[in-house]
Design a protein around this motif. Structure first.
Motif, short mmCIF file in Angstrom:
data_model
loop_
_atom_site.label_atom_id
_atom_site.label_comp_id
_atom_site.label_asym_id
_atom_site.label_seq_id
_atom_site.Cartn_x
_atom_site.Cartn_y
_atom_site.Cartn_z
N LEU A 136 82.48 -9.58 15.66
CA LEU A 136 82.35 -8.58 15.36
C LEU A 136 83.18 -7.68 15.68
N ALA A 137 82.60 -7.87 16.83
CA ALA A 137 83.21 -6.32 17.98
C ALA A 137 84.92 -6.20 17.43
N ILE A 138 85.48 -7.43 17.96
CA ILE A 138 86.99 -7.52 17.61
C ILE A 138 87.34 -7.46 15.59
N ARG A 139 86.64 -7.59 14.84
CA ARG A 139 87.14 -7.60 13.80
C ARG A 139 86.55 -6.56 13.11
N ASP A 140 85.96 -5.38 13.56
CA ASP A 140 86.05 -3.83 13.17
C ASP A 140 86.77 -3.24 14.33
N GLU A 141 87.41 -4.05 15.08
CA GLU A 141 88.49 -3.21 15.50
C GLU A 141 89.65 -3.27 14.25
N ILE A 142 89.97 -4.50 14.14
CA ILE A 142 91.01 -4.43 13.61
C ILE A 142 91.05 -3.85 12.01
N LYS A 143 89.72 -3.51 11.76
CA LYS A 143 89.18 -3.13 10.19
C LYS A 143 90.79 -1.53 10.44
N ARG A 144 89.33 -0.88 11.39
CA ARG A 144 89.96 0.31 11.71
C ARG A 144 91.89 0.31 11.72
N HIS A 145 92.32 -0.54 12.68
CA HIS A 145 93.75 -0.37 13.14
C HIS A 145 94.21 -0.77 12.19
N ASN A 146 93.89 -1.88 11.31
CA ASN A 146 94.56 -2.22 9.92
C ASN A 146 95.17 -0.89 9.30
N LYS A 147 94.07 0.73 9.12
CA LYS A 147 94.47 0.75 8.58
C LYS A 147 95.64 2.58 8.71
N SER A 148 95.63 2.45 10.37
CA SER A 148 96.64 2.54 11.28
C SER A 148 98.00 1.87 10.60
N LEU A 149 98.29 0.55 10.48
CA LEU A 149 99.58 -0.16 10.19
C LEU A 149 99.74 -0.12 9.17
N ALA A 150 98.07 -0.03 8.37
CA ALA A 150 99.54 0.38 6.93
C ALA A 150 100.06 1.50 6.53
N GLU A 204 91.37 -16.35 18.41
CA GLU A 204 92.32 -16.17 17.49
C GLU A 204 92.24 -14.81 16.73
N LEU A 205 91.39 -13.65 16.45
CA LEU A 205 91.22 -11.89 16.24
C LEU A 205 91.87 -11.37 17.26
N ALA A 206 92.07 -11.61 18.49
CA ALA A 206 92.36 -11.06 19.90
C ALA A 206 93.99 -10.99 19.67
N ALA A 207 94.17 -11.57 19.32
CA ALA A 207 95.46 -11.85 19.34
C ALA A 207 96.51 -11.34 17.64
N ASN A 208 95.90 -11.14 16.78
CA ASN A 208 95.46 -10.80 15.31
C ASN A 208 96.11 -9.36 15.84
N LEU A 209 94.70 -8.58 16.61
CA LEU A 209 94.04 -7.58 16.68
C LEU A 209 95.84 -7.06 17.82
N PHE A 210 95.78 -7.70 18.43
CA PHE A 210 96.93 -7.32 19.70
C PHE A 210 98.91 -7.25 18.64
N ARG A 211 98.54 -8.06 17.79
CA ARG A 211 99.93 -8.36 16.64
C ARG A 211 100.25 -6.51 16.21
N ALA A 212 98.91 -6.38 15.29
CA ALA A 212 98.44 -5.22 14.34
C ALA A 212 98.54 -3.75 15.49
N THR A 213 98.08 -3.94 16.37
CA THR A 213 98.41 -2.84 16.97
C THR A 213 99.56 -2.91 17.92
N GLN A 214 100.42 -3.63 18.41
CA GLN A 214 102.10 -3.61 19.19
C GLN A 214 102.84 -2.96 18.01
N THR A 215 102.49 -3.78 16.15
CA THR A 215 103.66 -3.51 15.46
C THR A 215 102.85 -1.83 14.76
#
Length: 276
Positions: A136-150, A204-215
């Motif tokens: 839940l925590a990581i998925r919420d972080e990904i949502k926030r960072h995906n907005k910035s990535l977009a 797996e979520l953590a790996a995708n979070l790192f991918r999103a933030t670094q991109t």
């Protein structure tokens, strides 16, 4: 649930601010309007009750309610200063919990700030979380960072929804050894309409979070321009994350197990617990 998501985006998220230290806050005057209080005097009464609750919880009022001045227009180009308060998320939570229960927006605000406050507690105490809580925590972080990535992708030239879907696929292909989103869904036994990220474990979520933030950071830092260059950047970052996993002896993301419950199911269960 749909109403809560609607209001959280349109009513509460849109008036959220971030200071130079990355800390989020809300202005009381803006929250007053969002919560449909026509008079500041009446809203101040609610704030005072929230401050009392803050003290009773053994928290510092100054840490959550910071008095500030705000300039407002009074016509003909003239301005005057009015009192305002910078509120933490916890302060907003206390305010809506002490608000007028007859207002529908108050009920929505109570759920919104309760969930957000709980999510932040989960992030702050990550090492003590269960697997479901980590998801839940990581998925919420990904949502926030995906907005910035977009946003970063759009600045680079990724403009249409099809462009962005292609851009996302390049990131997945880098991280998943050439697999596209549809391939990953097939491996996980998901329907086309289901979100891949909602069906990942915490690793797996953590790996995708790192991918999103670094991109995101690389696109901005190097001022990448053009759809092809943005896609290539996303692929390269994903591949680098995959390489790091391999070097550490980790399991490749496509080989990680798919949890029985989706993140959305977990979120609904958590919301029910919060309401209780």
């Amino acid at each position: 649930m749909a109403d809560i998501e609607k209001y959280s985006e349109a009513t509460f998220e849109n008036i959220r601010h971030t200071n130079e230290y990355g800390q989020e806050f809300w202005y009381a005057r803006e929250l007053q309007q969002a919560l449909e209080y026509s008079q500041w005097r009446r809203f101040e009464e609610t704030i005072e009750r929230a401050k009392t609750a803050c003290l009773q919880s053994e928290n510092s009022i100054e840490d959550h309610f910071a008095n500030v001045g705000k300039m407002v227009s009074i016509g003909s180009g003239a301005q005057r200063e009015i009192d305002d308060i910078m509120l933490s998320r916890y302060a907003c939570y206390l305010i809506v919990m002490n608000g007028d229960p007859r207002k529908q927006i108050i009920a929505v605000g109570q759920t919104y700030f309760a969930v957000k406050t709980r999510q932040q507690e989960l992030v702050d105490n990550y090492d003590q979380l269960t697997e479901d809580q980590k998801r839940l925590a990581i998925r919420d972080e990904i949502k926030r960072h995906n907005k910035s990535l977009a946003e970063a992708a759009q600045m680079a030239g990724v403009e249409t929804s099809l462009d962005y879907a292609t851009f996302q696929n390049y990131g997945y292909m880098g991280l998943y050894g050439g697999l596209k989103a549809q391939d990953i869904k097939r491996r996980k036994g998901l329907k086309k309409s289901q979100d891949i990220l909602d069906h990942m474990g915490s690793t797996e979520l953590a790996a995708n979070l790192f991918r999103a933030t670094q991109t995101d950071e690389k696109l901005r830092r190097e001022n990448v321009q053009g759809k092809d260059a943005a896609n290539r950047t996303h692929y390269e970052v994903g591949a680098k994350v995959r390489q790091t996993i391999a070097e550490l002896g980790g399991t490749m993301p496509e080989d990680l197990p798919t949890p029985e419950k989706s993140v959305k199911q977990l979120a609904r269960e958590q919301e029910k617990q919060l309401k209780k």
